[in-house]
Design a protein around this motif. Structure first.
Motif, short mmCIF file in Angstrom:
data_model
loop_
_atom_site.label_atom_id
_atom_site.label_comp_id
_atom_site.label_asym_id
_atom_site.label_seq_id
_atom_site.Cartn_x
_atom_site.Cartn_y
_atom_site.Cartn_z
N UNK A 173 -35.60 4.83 -5.83
CA UNK A 173 -34.74 4.17 -4.85
C UNK A 173 -33.36 4.83 -4.91
N UNK A 174 -33.20 5.92 -4.15
CA UNK A 174 -31.93 6.66 -4.12
C UNK A 174 -31.71 7.19 -2.71
N UNK A 175 -30.48 7.66 -2.46
CA UNK A 175 -30.17 8.30 -1.18
C UNK A 175 -30.28 9.80 -1.35
N UNK A 176 -31.29 10.39 -0.73
CA UNK A 176 -31.51 11.83 -0.82
C UNK A 176 -30.73 12.53 0.29
N UNK A 177 -30.02 13.57 -0.08
CA UNK A 177 -29.19 14.31 0.87
C UNK A 177 -29.99 14.73 2.10
N UNK A 178 -29.45 14.40 3.27
CA UNK A 178 -30.11 14.77 4.53
C UNK A 178 -30.79 13.61 5.20
N UNK A 179 -30.97 12.50 4.49
CA UNK A 179 -31.61 11.33 5.10
C UNK A 179 -30.66 10.68 6.11
N UNK A 180 -31.24 10.10 7.16
CA UNK A 180 -30.46 9.49 8.24
C UNK A 180 -30.35 7.99 7.98
N UNK A 181 -29.12 7.52 7.89
CA UNK A 181 -28.87 6.10 7.56
C UNK A 181 -28.87 5.23 8.82
N UNK A 182 -28.94 3.89 8.57
CA UNK A 182 -28.77 2.88 9.62
C UNK A 182 -27.60 1.98 9.23
N UNK A 183 -27.15 1.15 10.17
CA UNK A 183 -26.00 0.28 9.92
C UNK A 183 -26.27 -0.74 8.82
N UNK A 184 -27.52 -1.15 8.65
CA UNK A 184 -27.82 -2.24 7.73
C UNK A 184 -27.87 -1.80 6.27
N UNK A 189 -18.80 5.53 -0.28
CA UNK A 189 -17.72 6.31 0.31
C UNK A 189 -17.92 7.79 0.01
N UNK A 190 -17.85 8.61 1.07
CA UNK A 190 -17.90 10.05 0.91
C UNK A 190 -19.26 10.59 0.52
N UNK A 191 -20.28 9.76 0.61
CA UNK A 191 -21.62 10.23 0.24
C UNK A 191 -21.78 10.50 -1.24
N UNK A 192 -21.03 9.78 -2.08
CA UNK A 192 -21.07 10.03 -3.52
C UNK A 192 -22.41 9.69 -4.14
N UNK A 193 -23.22 8.89 -3.44
CA UNK A 193 -24.52 8.48 -4.00
C UNK A 193 -25.64 9.45 -3.66
N UNK A 194 -25.32 10.60 -3.08
CA UNK A 194 -26.36 11.53 -2.64
C UNK A 194 -27.02 12.26 -3.80
N UNK A 195 -28.33 12.49 -3.63
CA UNK A 195 -29.14 13.21 -4.63
C UNK A 195 -29.89 14.31 -3.90
N UNK A 196 -29.85 15.53 -4.39
CA UNK A 196 -30.57 16.64 -3.77
C UNK A 196 -32.07 16.51 -3.94
N UNK A 197 -32.81 16.93 -2.94
CA UNK A 197 -34.26 16.78 -2.97
C UNK A 197 -34.91 17.60 -4.07
N UNK A 198 -34.24 18.64 -4.53
CA UNK A 198 -34.82 19.50 -5.58
C UNK A 198 -35.02 18.74 -6.89
N UNK A 205 -45.87 13.48 -4.83
CA UNK A 205 -45.41 12.58 -3.77
C UNK A 205 -44.29 11.73 -4.33
N UNK A 206 -43.23 11.55 -3.54
CA UNK A 206 -42.09 10.71 -3.94
C UNK A 206 -41.98 9.57 -2.94
N UNK A 207 -42.26 8.36 -3.41
CA UNK A 207 -42.18 7.15 -2.58
C UNK A 207 -40.78 6.57 -2.72
N UNK A 208 -39.96 6.80 -1.71
CA UNK A 208 -38.56 6.41 -1.77
C UNK A 208 -38.28 5.10 -1.04
#
Length: 380
Positions: A173-184, A189-198, A205-208
Motif C-alpha cells: 500500500x504505497x504511492x508508486x511514481x506515475x500513478x494518477x490520483x483522485x480527489x478522495x 506535499x510535493x509527492x514526498x510519499x512516492x516510490x519508484x516502480x523498480x 505481481x504487485x497488488x497495490x
C-alpha cells in the motif's frame, strides 16, 4: 493460481456527510457473488480496509461479516493495513484468524509476513507488506540511511528473503511514481510519499492499494485495482471493478477485470434549474444516485438544494457556474495577495488544487520548507 485483488474498501467512509455503509455492504455482497463464480485460490486486500484508524462499531461489523463469509467459503484472505488504518488494530487477532486462513500483516518489525501456496506449477509466495513510513523502517534499521519513502520501502524489500527463481506476489500500500490520483486520496506535499516502480522488481505481481483509480504503473503486473465504490466526483467517470490475476508458470500471468455495479452510482449533472428539475431530464436516470449538480442560472435559486432533493434525494453537492461565480473565483485568486503570508497563499493553493485542506503534518512540512526558502538555505 487465481487471485482476486481488492483494496481501499474505506469501510465507514462518509462522503459529503452521507454514510456509505449501506453501499459498502451491497458492493461486498456483490464481490462475494463474484467469488462464488470465479472460485479464486485467494483474495488480496491491499490496505485502507477502514476509513479511519479508529473505525465505528458498524464498520467493524461490516468487515467481520465479509471476512467470515470468505472464510466460510474456504477462500484464503491476505490482508494488509493502509495509511488510513491502525496497524495495531488491523493486526489484532491475526494469529487466531490465520487458523481460518485469514492472513493479516503484523505491525512492521523488519521481517514481513509470507505465506506459501501451491498449485500445479509449484509454490507461490505471497508477501504482506503494510503501509510504510520512513520512521517505521528507521526504527527497525537504525544504522541505515532512510530519509524518503522510496528508501524505506526499498530497505524493507531488500530485507525480505525473496527467491526470485520462484513465483512471488507482493501485497503493498504505497504511492508508486506515475500513478494518477483522485480527489478522495490523501495527498503528501510535493509527492514526498512516492516510490519508484523498480523497488518491486523481485515480484511477479504487485497488488497495490492507495490509489482509487484502477491502473498499472511501469509494467502491467504492478497494479492498483482501485476502490470498489466511487468516493469523490473526480471518480464519476470511472468504472469500478475487481481485478483477477491468474498465475501460470513463472513469467506467465493473465490479468482481467470484472465490473462492479453499485447500489447507487455517482454522477455529475449540469444545466439550468428548470432543465435539471424537468421530468424529461431525469426520466432515464436513477434519481437515487449520488449527484453533484452545477446550475448555470445567472441568479441563485432560493432553497435550491432543498427543492432539488425532492427529485434527487442523494444530492451531495450544489454548485453554480455563471458570470458571478467566475468573477468571484478570479477576484479570490488575485485579491489581497500582498496582505497574505506565503504560508496562507500556499494553503489556499493546496486546497484549490486538492479540494481539501492540508493536514497538520503537511502544514508543518510546508512551513519548514518556506522558512528555508525565505532564509536562503534551500539553495545552499
Amino acid at each position: 493460481m487465481k487471485l482476486l485483488h481488492l483494496s481501499d474498501l474505506h469501510i465507514g467512509k462518509r462522503v459529503y456527510e452521507f454514510s456509505m455503509l449501506e453501499d459498502q455492504r451491497y458492493i461486498l455482497d456483490e464481490i462475494l457473488g463474484i467469488v462464488d463464480q470465479e472460485r479464486p485460490d485467494g483474495v488480496l486486500l491491499a490496505g485502507d480496509i477502514y476509513d479511519k484508524t479508529v473505525p465505528s462499531g458498524e464498520a467493524v461489523q461490516v468487515l467481520d461479516g465479509f471476512l467470515t463469509s470468505l472464510a466460510d467459503r474456504g477462500i484464503p484472505v491476505f490482508l494488509i493495513s493502509g495509511n488510513h488504518d491502525s496497524p495495531e488494530r488491523i493486526a489484532f487477532g491475526a494469529e487466531i484468524m490465520s487458523g481460518r486462513r485469514v492472513y493479516v500483516s503484523p505491525v512492521y518489525d523488519g521481517t514481513g509476513r509470507s505465506i506459501v501456496m501451491e498449485d500445479q506449477y509449484g509454490p507461490v509466495t505471497i508477501w504482506l507488506l503494510p503501509f510504510l513510513k520512513p520512521a517505521a523502517v528507521r526504527h527497525v534499521f537504525p544504522d541505515q540511511e532512510i530519509g524518503t519513502y522510496e528508501e524505506a520501502v526499498r530497505t524493507a524489500v531488500d530485507h525480505l528473503d525473496v527467491d526470485t527463481g520462484m513465483r512471488n506476489v507482493l501485497v503493498a500500500h504505497q504511492f508508486v511514481t506515475g500513478a494518477v490520483r483522485c480527489e478522495s486520496e490523501e495527498v503528501s506535499v510535493g509527492g514526498l510519499d512516492q516510490v519508484g516502480v523498480s523497488v518491486f522488481a523481485p515480484f511477479d505481481y504487485v497488488a497495490l492499494g492507495h490509489i482509487h483509480g484502477p491502473q498499472h504503473v511501469g509494467r502491467e503486473t504492478v497494479r492498483y485495482c482501485g476502490t470498489p465504490l466511487k468516493y469523490s466526483f473526480s471518480e464519476a467517470s470511472q468504472e469500478k471493478s475487481v481485478t483477477v490475476v491468474e498465475l501460470f508458470e513463472k513469467g506467465n500471468i493473465k490479468i482481467s477485470q470484472i465490473p462492479l455495479k453499485p447500489l447507487r452510482d455517482m454522477r455529475k449533472l449540469r444545466g439550468t434549474y428548470m432543465e435539471v428539475a424537468s421530468r424529461e431530464f431525469y426520466r432515464e436516470m436513477n434519481t437515487e444516485d449520488y449527484v453533484q449538480i452545477t446550475l448555470t442560472d445567472e441568479e441563485d435559486i432560493p432553497e435550491g438544494i432543498q427543492k432539488l432533493r425532492a427529485v434527487y434525494p442523494n444530492l451531495m453537492r450544489l454548485e453554480y457556474d455563471n458570470r458571478r461565480t467566475r468573477e468571484d473565483r478570479e477576484m479570490e485568486a488575485g485579491d489581497h495577495e500582498k496582505e497574505k503570508t506565503p504560508m496562507e497563499l500556499f494553503e489556499e493553493f493546496y486546497e484549490l488544487q486538492n479540494n481539501q485542506p492540508m493536514n497538520h503534518e503537511q502544514k508543518e512540512l510546508a512551513e519548514y520548507m518556506i522558512q528555508k526558502i525565505l532564509s536562503g538555505e534551500a539553495g545552499a
